[in-house]
Design an enzyme around this catalytic site. Structure first.
Site, mmCIF file in Angstrom:
data_model
loop_
_atom_site.group_PDB
_atom_site.id
_atom_site.type_symbol
_atom_site.label_atom_id
_atom_site.label_comp_id
_atom_site.label_asym_id
_atom_site.label_seq_id
_atom_site.Cartn_x
_atom_site.Cartn_y
_atom_site.Cartn_z
ATOM 1 N N CYS A 193 0.764 -1.307 -0.105
ATOM 2 C CA CYS A 193 0.142 -0.212 0.155
ATOM 3 C C CYS A 193 0.808 0.966 -0.267
ATOM 4 O O CYS A 193 0.930 1.819 -1.291
ATOM 5 C CB CYS A 193 -0.965 0.073 1.348
ATOM 6 S SG CYS A 193 -2.685 1.063 1.544
ATOM 7 N N HIS A 238 -4.055 -6.394 1.877
ATOM 8 C CA HIS A 238 -3.006 -5.813 3.657
ATOM 9 C C HIS A 238 -3.624 -7.754 3.856
ATOM 10 O O HIS A 238 -4.190 -8.261 2.867
ATOM 11 C CB HIS A 238 -3.643 -5.042 4.594
ATOM 12 C CG HIS A 238 -3.053 -3.702 3.835
ATOM 13 N ND1 HIS A 238 -2.568 -2.907 4.285
ATOM 14 C CD2 HIS A 238 -4.269 -2.830 2.941
ATOM 15 C CE1 HIS A 238 -2.117 -1.648 3.942
ATOM 16 N NE2 HIS A 238 -3.470 -1.768 3.296
#
Length: 226
Positions: free
Chosen positions: A88, A184
């Site tokens: 990310c 994630h």
């Protein structure tokens, strides 16, 4: 094996610190001694690591981490063949540029990618298919950037469910031993085959961990994201 967890106090917002623990655990199952070393943003990045990990963050922390890495210390490790996994915000940092706090920020340039503001916030379960691994991987995404790949950067996978890099139909980027993704989870806990791939790259030979219980639950997690 030395696993470097970079700026966890900044890049640990979404639990990505767990990726280091998964790598160390699975290395141990394979008979490889592994040590996790946490590096603060106030410290220099050692060049003798085997795997370097960056996680997710909010804008202010992302900028601070990128500035701390701008001296080129991570570049030296990459030039020596180290493996890098960036999630990310960490993934965006590795690119040429990204947006944070409403302004364009200069990235580290380790990946030929640029990240621009997306048309929405990309939040929710995500499943991608990785040709490199030959399997589907799952995770959770939460970001507002749209990442565009340049020459020499191939996608990590094609999006089955979710958004990945935005409206491009793909997620992440790979270049050499550098891996970036929006997954994630932590991604390596949900997808242990990916952890074994990174260990194999760092070890210089195939690492296959026989861990049927963990792999069974990873398969179940993938099956529920439809």
């Amino acid at each position: 094996m030395k696993i470097i967890r970079i700026h966890n106090e900044l890049l640990g917002t979404y639990g990505d610190r767990g990726n280091a623990d998964v790598l160390a655990y699975r290395a141990g199952l394979a008979g490889i001694s592994a040590t996790v070393v946490d590096i603060s943003y106030r410290d220099g990045i050692p060049h003798d690591g085997d795997i370097y990990l960056l996680g997710g963050a909010e804008d202010a922390a992302q900028i601070l981490s990128c500035n701390a890495l701008s001296g080129g210390s991570l570049h030296g490790a990459v030039e020596k063949g180290a493996v890098v996994l960036a999630i990310c915000a960490g993934f965006q940092i590795l690119g040429k540029s990204f947006y944070a706090n409403g302004e364009e920020q200069r990235g580290l340039g380790l990946l030929n990618i640029t990240t621009v503001p997306g048309t929405q916030r990309y939040v929710g379960d995500i499943k991608i298919h990785s040709d490199l691994l030959g399997i589907d991987l799952t995770g959770f995404e939460n970001h507002g950037g749209k990442t565009l790949l340049g020459a020499g950067a191939q996608s990590f996978g094609s999006v089955v469910v979710g958004h990945g890099n935005g409206e491009t139909g793909v997620d992440g980027a790979i270049s050499g031993n550098i891996f970036g993704t929006y997954l994630h989870g932590p991604v390596l806990a949900r997808n242990p085959e990916f952890a074994d791939l990174l260990l194999s790259r760092a070890h210089g030979s195939p690492v296959k961990v026989i861990d049927p219980l963990a792999d069974h639950y990873a398969a179940l997690r993938r099956s529920v994201v439809k």
